[in-house]
Design an enzyme around this catalytic site. Structure first.
Site, PDB file in Angstrom:
ATOM      1  N   ASP A   1      19.336  11.989  52.652  1.00  0.00           N
ATOM      2  CA  ASP A   1      17.962  12.848  52.628  1.00  0.00           C
ATOM      3  C   ASP A   1      18.132  14.073  52.304  1.00  0.00           C
ATOM      4  O   ASP A   1      19.107  14.722  52.245  1.00  0.00           O
ATOM      5  CB  ASP A   1      17.312  12.476  54.122  1.00  0.00           C
ATOM      6  N   LYS A   2      16.848  14.978  51.936  1.00  0.00           N
ATOM      7  CA  LYS A   2      16.682  16.310  51.458  1.00  0.00           C
ATOM      8  C   LYS A   2      17.277  16.963  52.498  1.00  0.00           C
ATOM      9  O   LYS A   2      17.964  17.933  52.224  1.00  0.00           O
ATOM     10  CB  LYS A   2      15.336  16.571  51.132  1.00  0.00           C
TER      11      LYS A   2
END
Length: 304
Positions: free
Chosen positions: A141-142
């Protein structure tokens, strides 16, 4: 009721209780994001009963018809960009990088550039026909930091994807999570799928995809614990949802955690260790990187 014709979306509000315009559209339409909906309303691009409505909080009544047109999407193509890249290992077949918190892995709607892929294309030659995700075989994820393996050619991509499918690689994370544990080790086996109440979230659902996470408690503090997590499968948001499911959400997680949490740059989750068989030499390769400074500083504060 929802109809789509030539990018024109028509929604009919059928509830007896009034609801906000922006919330109703967001819950009814998967094709656009909440921020896009807000912009559409602000720009006067959404109508209710053929009248332009520019108030996001406009209250819909039963029978109201909402209409708006989704603009044609511009094609996304990853381009090389001179962005700093923390390379841990590289040869003719594979690249191992340490992704920082806050960086998206590949271009997508809302993130057309500035991604890890843009940086990789500037740094290395990737032979892959995928124009958006060249070399990408798995993602994080970011706001999760840590290790990713990148395939530089078709041989490597096929091999690394097979290893992921057959669960023969190693992916270990460390996380700061809420609460303390009675048990020191455990296995979470709970199927994951899109949440039926919030399309932005994943959730434990009976008809979801098989998902297994192994956890081990490293250290416990007042109200928090430091844990090691090993992925047996790799589903979207798997660790974040599984830890929430057992009552220990990842600290700082804006999507699955409580509001009263540790201050940071998103979830305190780091992909620390990565292991795989080299696609060409078949040698076992294993890499490990420490979490970012904010993670270690927070652990030290919790110890104090």
């Amino acid at each position: 009721m929802k109809k789509i014709a030539n990018n024109l979306i028509t929604l009919k509000f059928e509830e007896t209780t009034k609801a906000r315009l922006d919330k109703f559209v967001d819950e009814s339409v998967d094709e656009v994001s909440r921020s896009q909906i807000t912009k559409f309303i602000k720009d006067g691009e959404i109508s209710v009963n053929d009248q332009i409505i520019k108030k996001a909080g406009y209250k819909l009544s039963q029978g109201d018809v909402v209409e708006f047109t989704i603009p044609e999407e511009k094609p996304i193509e990853a381009i090389p960009q001179n962005i700093p890249l923390d390379v841990i290992y590289e040869d003719e077949d594979v690249l191992v990088v340490n992704k920082p918190q806050g960086m998206v892995v590949h271009p997508a709607a809302g993130h057309p550039d500035g991604t890890l892929v843009n940086a990789i294309l500037y740094h290395s030659k990737i032979n892959d026909d995928d124009m958006i995700r060249p070399g990408i075989v798995h993602r994080i994820d970011k706001d999760t930091s840590g290790l990713l393996m990148i395939a530089k050619n078709n041989l490597a991509k096929q091999s690394l994807m097979e290893q992921l499918k057959n669960k023969t690689n190693l992916r270990e994370y460390v996380a700061i999570v809420h609460g303390n544990f009675k048990e020191k080790k455990g296995v979470i086996n709970a199927p994951l799928g899109r949440s039926k109440s919030d399309r932005k979230k994943q959730a434990i659902v009976d008809d979801g995809r098989h998902a297994v996470t192994h956890f081990e408690v490293i250290e416990q503090f007042e109200g928090y614990s430091l844990v090691k997590l090993r992925l047996e499968t790799g589903r979207t948001h798997q660790i974040r949802v599984h830890m929430q499911y057992i009552g220990h959400p990842v600290a700082g997680d804006p999507l699955y955690g409580p509001k009263n949490t540790l201050l940071g740059n998103g979830q305190f989750l780091h992909a620390k260790t990565l292991g795989f068989e080299h696609p060409r030499t078949h040698e076992w390769m294993e890499f490990s990187v420490e979490p970012p400074k904010i993670f270690n500083d927070t652990v030290n504060k919790l110890r104090g």
